[in-house]
Every structure is written in C-alpha cells, then in structure tokens.
Design a protein around this motif. Sequence first.
Motif, PDB file in Angstrom:
ATOM      1  N   GLY A 219       1.042  -1.042   0.165  1.00  0.00           N
ATOM      2  CA  GLY A 219       0.077   0.139  -0.294  1.00  0.00           C
ATOM      3  C   GLY A 219       0.926   0.914  -0.037  1.00  0.00           C
ATOM      4  N   LEU A 220       1.633   1.325   0.335  1.00  0.00           N
ATOM      5  CA  LEU A 220       2.503   2.621   1.102  1.00  0.00           C
ATOM      6  C   LEU A 220       3.734   2.490   0.899  1.00  0.00           C
ATOM      7  CD1 LEU A 220       0.521   4.034   3.709  1.00  0.00           C
ATOM      8  CD2 LEU A 220       0.085   4.676   1.383  1.00  0.00           C
ATOM      9  N   SER A 221       5.204   3.070   0.704  1.00  0.00           N
ATOM     10  CA  SER A 221       6.385   2.661   0.684  1.00  0.00           C
ATOM     11  C   SER A 221       6.562   2.456   2.611  1.00  0.00           C
ATOM     12  CB  SER A 221       6.850   4.026   0.462  1.00  0.00           C
ATOM     13  OG  SER A 221       6.939   4.974   0.942  1.00  0.00           O
ATOM     14  N   PHE A 222       7.930   1.894   3.111  1.00  0.00           N
ATOM     15  CA  PHE A 222       8.537   1.880   4.015  1.00  0.00           C
ATOM     16  C   PHE A 222       8.380   3.021   4.860  1.00  0.00           C
ATOM     17  CE2 PHE A 222      11.825   2.182   6.564  1.00  0.00           C
ATOM     18  CZ  PHE A 222      11.854   0.760   7.389  1.00  0.00           C
ATOM     19  N   SER A 223       8.527   4.239   4.110  1.00  0.00           N
ATOM     20  CA  SER A 223       9.464   5.257   4.965  1.00  0.00           C
ATOM     21  C   SER A 223       7.655   5.991   5.452  1.00  0.00           C
ATOM     22  CB  SER A 223       9.383   6.338   4.182  1.00  0.00           C
ATOM     23  OG  SER A 223      11.171   5.987   3.702  1.00  0.00           O
ATOM     24  N   GLN A 224       6.526   6.102   4.500  1.00  0.00           N
ATOM     25  CA  GLN A 224       5.188   6.520   4.805  1.00  0.00           C
ATOM     26  C   GLN A 224       4.851   5.611   6.129  1.00  0.00           C
ATOM     27  OE1 GLN A 224       4.126   5.858   0.261  1.00  0.00           O
ATOM     28  NE2 GLN A 224       3.345   8.088   0.348  1.00  0.00           N
ATOM     29  N   TRP A 225       5.171   4.429   5.988  1.00  0.00           N
ATOM     30  CA  TRP A 225       4.503   3.837   6.998  1.00  0.00           C
ATOM     31  C   TRP A 225       5.062   4.056   8.602  1.00  0.00           C
ATOM     32  CZ3 TRP A 225       0.155   1.638   7.616  1.00  0.00           C
ATOM     33  CH2 TRP A 225      -0.626   0.668   6.337  1.00  0.00           C
ATOM     34  N   ILE A 226       6.538   4.608   8.522  1.00  0.00           N
ATOM     35  CA  ILE A 226       7.025   5.195   9.704  1.00  0.00           C
ATOM     36  C   ILE A 226       6.560   6.611   9.928  1.00  0.00           C
ATOM     37  CG2 ILE A 226       8.866   5.636  10.408  1.00  0.00           C
ATOM     38  CD1 ILE A 226       8.545   2.783   9.964  1.00  0.00           C
ATOM     39  N   GLY A 227       5.981   7.209   8.307  1.00  0.00           N
ATOM     40  CA  GLY A 227       6.102   8.783   9.268  1.00  0.00           C
ATOM     41  C   GLY A 227       4.752   8.254   9.808  1.00  0.00           C
ATOM     42  N   LEU A 228       3.787   7.770   9.351  1.00  0.00           N
ATOM     43  CA  LEU A 228       2.394   7.427   9.858  1.00  0.00           C
ATOM     44  C   LEU A 228       2.623   7.134  11.700  1.00  0.00           C
ATOM     45  CD1 LEU A 228       0.173   5.696   7.064  1.00  0.00           C
ATOM     46  CD2 LEU A 228      -0.180   7.778   8.259  1.00  0.00           C
ATOM     47  N   ALA A 229       3.696   6.375  12.079  1.00  0.00           N
ATOM     48  CA  ALA A 229       3.970   6.296  13.201  1.00  0.00           C
ATOM     49  C   ALA A 229       4.263   7.405  13.968  1.00  0.00           C
ATOM     50  CB  ALA A 229       4.638   4.667  13.044  1.00  0.00           C
ATOM     51  N   MET A 230       5.181   7.853  13.317  1.00  0.00           N
ATOM     52  CA  MET A 230       5.783   9.106  14.227  1.00  0.00           C
ATOM     53  C   MET A 230       4.737   9.951  14.594  1.00  0.00           C
ATOM     54  SD  MET A 230       9.216  10.138  11.640  1.00  0.00           S
ATOM     55  CE  MET A 230       9.384  11.078  12.900  1.00  0.00           C
ATOM     56  N   MET A 231       3.958   9.982  13.723  1.00  0.00           N
ATOM     57  CA  MET A 231       2.363  11.204  14.099  1.00  0.00           C
ATOM     58  C   MET A 231       1.905  11.036  14.548  1.00  0.00           C
ATOM     59  SD  MET A 231       1.266  12.885   9.684  1.00  0.00           S
ATOM     60  CE  MET A 231       1.335  11.360   9.360  1.00  0.00           C
ATOM     61  N   LEU A 232       1.410   9.252  14.578  1.00  0.00           N
ATOM     62  CA  LEU A 232       0.861   9.044  16.438  1.00  0.00           C
ATOM     63  C   LEU A 232       1.621   8.807  17.069  1.00  0.00           C
ATOM     64  CD1 LEU A 232      -1.038   5.337  14.240  1.00  0.00           C
ATOM     65  CD2 LEU A 232      -1.947   7.902  14.851  1.00  0.00           C
ATOM     66  N   SER A 233       2.801   9.003  17.080  1.00  0.00           N
ATOM     67  CA  SER A 233       3.306   8.983  18.658  1.00  0.00           C
ATOM     68  C   SER A 233       3.974  10.527  18.846  1.00  0.00           C
ATOM     69  CB  SER A 233       4.887   8.353  17.974  1.00  0.00           C
ATOM     70  OG  SER A 233       4.962   6.840  18.109  1.00  0.00           O
ATOM     71  N   GLY A 234       3.966  11.331  17.633  1.00  0.00           N
ATOM     72  CA  GLY A 234       4.017  12.377  18.092  1.00  0.00           C
ATOM     73  C   GLY A 234       2.178  13.376  18.760  1.00  0.00           C
ATOM     74  N   TYR A 235       1.659  12.577  18.644  1.00  0.00           N
ATOM     75  CA  TYR A 235       0.744  12.845  19.224  1.00  0.00           C
ATOM     76  C   TYR A 235       0.260  11.791  21.132  1.00  0.00           C
ATOM     77  CZ  TYR A 235      -4.527  12.911  20.826  1.00  0.00           C
ATOM     78  OH  TYR A 235      -6.026  12.533  20.989  1.00  0.00           O
ATOM     79  N   ALA A 236       0.706  11.204  20.857  1.00  0.00           N
ATOM     80  CA  ALA A 236       0.623  10.735  22.358  1.00  0.00           C
ATOM     81  C   ALA A 236       0.737  11.066  23.388  1.00  0.00           C
ATOM     82  CB  ALA A 236       0.779   8.750  21.935  1.00  0.00           C
ATOM     83  N   VAL A 237       2.685  12.109  22.304  1.00  0.00           N
ATOM     84  CA  VAL A 237       3.588  12.462  23.692  1.00  0.00           C
ATOM     85  C   VAL A 237       2.740  13.837  23.729  1.00  0.00           C
ATOM     86  CG1 VAL A 237       6.001  13.817  23.500  1.00  0.00           C
ATOM     87  CG2 VAL A 237       5.864  11.412  22.510  1.00  0.00           C
ATOM     88  N   TRP A 238       1.789  14.665  22.918  1.00  0.00           N
ATOM     89  CA  TRP A 238       1.495  15.834  22.855  1.00  0.00           C
ATOM     90  C   TRP A 238      -0.006  15.757  24.400  1.00  0.00           C
ATOM     91  CZ3 TRP A 238      -3.886  16.845  22.490  1.00  0.00           C
ATOM     92  CH2 TRP A 238      -3.650  18.246  22.588  1.00  0.00           C
ATOM     93  N   ARG A 239       0.587  14.595  24.248  1.00  0.00           N
ATOM     94  CA  ARG A 239      -1.549  14.300  24.975  1.00  0.00           C
ATOM     95  C   ARG A 239      -0.843  14.009  26.601  1.00  0.00           C
ATOM     96  NH1 ARG A 239      -6.962  13.097  25.353  1.00  0.00           N
ATOM     97  NH2 ARG A 239      -7.519  11.807  26.313  1.00  0.00           N
ATOM     98  N   ASN A 240      -0.056  13.347  26.212  1.00  0.00           N
ATOM     99  CA  ASN A 240       0.927  13.017  28.217  1.00  0.00           C
ATOM    100  C   ASN A 240       1.271  14.475  28.427  1.00  0.00           C
ATOM    101  OD1 ASN A 240       0.925  10.065  28.551  1.00  0.00           O
ATOM    102  ND2 ASN A 240       1.338   9.725  26.883  1.00  0.00           N
ATOM    103  N   VAL A 241       2.322  15.260  27.571  1.00  0.00           N
ATOM    104  CA  VAL A 241       2.285  16.041  28.169  1.00  0.00           C
ATOM    105  C   VAL A 241       1.045  17.036  28.537  1.00  0.00           C
ATOM    106  CG1 VAL A 241       3.413  19.079  28.041  1.00  0.00           C
ATOM    107  CG2 VAL A 241       4.840  16.412  26.351  1.00  0.00           C
ATOM    108  N   ARG A 242       0.202  17.058  27.649  1.00  0.00           N
ATOM    109  CA  ARG A 242      -0.955  18.177  28.230  1.00  0.00           C
ATOM    110  C   ARG A 242      -1.469  17.727  29.559  1.00  0.00           C
ATOM    111  NH1 ARG A 242      -2.917  22.652  26.521  1.00  0.00           N
ATOM    112  NH2 ARG A 242      -4.909  22.257  26.170  1.00  0.00           N
ATOM    113  N   LEU A 243      -0.847  16.326  29.909  1.00  0.00           N
ATOM    114  CA  LEU A 243      -2.064  15.870  31.133  1.00  0.00           C
ATOM    115  C   LEU A 243      -1.421  15.846  32.413  1.00  0.00           C
ATOM    116  CD1 LEU A 243      -4.083  12.708  29.037  1.00  0.00           C
ATOM    117  CD2 LEU A 243      -4.984  14.697  30.433  1.00  0.00           C
TER     118      LEU A 243
END
Length: 250
Positions: A219-243
């Motif tokens: 479906g997507l390139s290896f880098s795009q899958w990693i990019g998606l994982a980075m975005m999800l990880s970034g959101y998780a970090v942001w949420r934990n900082v907010r909390l």
Amino acid sequence: MYQSIHICGEELWLYNILLGLGILAALLYLVKEIETRRYFRHEADLMTVLTVSVLAGIAGAHVAEQIVQQRPLTWENLVYGGSTFLGGLLAGGTVSLLGIRITRQRLFPVLCMSIPAVPLAHAFGRIGCFLGGCCYGAPAPKWIGVVYPPGSEAFARFGPQPLYPTQLFEAALNFLLFWILFRRTPFRYRPSVYLVGYGAGRFLLEFLRADSRGDLLPGLSFSQWIGLAMMLSGYAVWRNVRLGRLRAGE
C-alpha cells in the motif's frame, strides 16, 4: 551536480562531507543548549551517549536499507548499498534512550533539549543526497524539475527528463523544523512537534519520490508507514504532556 571532489589526488564524496557538516552543526547547537540550560552536570555523559547514538544510527541506516531492499546483509552491501534515514533514526533513537537511562539522566528533558539537532543534521545530509544524485523525485515540470547528469542513477532511469528535487524539498523541511523547534516551540512540546511535523512532511514527500525504496509493506512505502507511526507517536507525546504525565523541567 557533483558527487565528489578531488583534493591532492584523493576523491572525497560530497555526501559524506555534507553529513559531517550536519553532525558538526548539530553538536554546536547542543553545546549552546547545554550552556543555555546549564546542563553541565551530565554534559560528558550526554555527549558520549550522542556520539554512540550517531554511530548506531549510521549502522542502522545501512542495515535498514538492505532489509527494505531485500538484499543479503553482506559487508559489501552494508558499505556500498546505500542507507535510509528512518532506519538510522530508529536505531540511533533507541540507543539514545537506552544510554540516557543507563547514565541516569532525566529522559524527557534531555529529549526536549536534543531533538532540534536531528532535523539540523538531517538537512545537511539531504543536500548531500542531492549532490550525490540519490533519493531523486518523479518526473516534474521544467520550471521546478532538475535534470540529472549522465552516469547517475536518475539519468539511467529517466534520461534528460526533469525530476522533482525531493532532496532539496526535504532539506528545506528540516531547516524549517529546526527553526520552529528552536525558536517558536515551547520546550516541552519539541518532541511532539518534530514527530508530527517530520512524519507528515515525509509522508507527503514520498508521493513525489521515484527512486527504489523497497516494498516491505503493501500500500505505502516503508517511509510512509514510519511517517504515520511518527505522527501517532507525536500525538501520544503531546497528549501526555498536556495531561501532565511528561514534564520537561522548564
């Protein structure tokens, strides 16, 4: 476009020179941050961890490239078979996290302090990619495209057809991210801004790439899958900082 220069009879590859300049720029930034935040107590430990992390990142980038391209992990392939930044980021980041823990530093504050160094070094490396003729883009309009010289991988595949200079696009993205992280982002939000910003930018830039990047996942390139994982990880970090679960000690 020049892949190498000759000095005193020796051939020096411009990619390696630019990568070295990027690492030097990143280290100078870290020295400034250590002075600004008065992080002198663990300065030696931090520099040791980061040095080992850079070496692990370079090795991880080469190993990941062979895995994605489904090549055997021979010495020749590892040395001359290319590299992928995201593989290096995963390897270097893992070693950094382990090293920071082993040396008993506070993980999240160190991460907030160090993360802008990543896009700074990466930007220089991408300029090196452009000069080396790797990581090239798909066919592009003449007004924005770059024609690669005979003998390059891009010319062998597309001939004198203009291609998107995706390496320069990514270099610009990384310089912009460094400036945003260093000048405009609150200290505690630096990791989440980098993960989301680079992950999203890399995901989009992959649609303009035309070089071989393997077919590890469908479906997507290896880098795009990693990019998606980075975005999800970034959101998780942001949420934990907010909390309040992650504190940067500002």
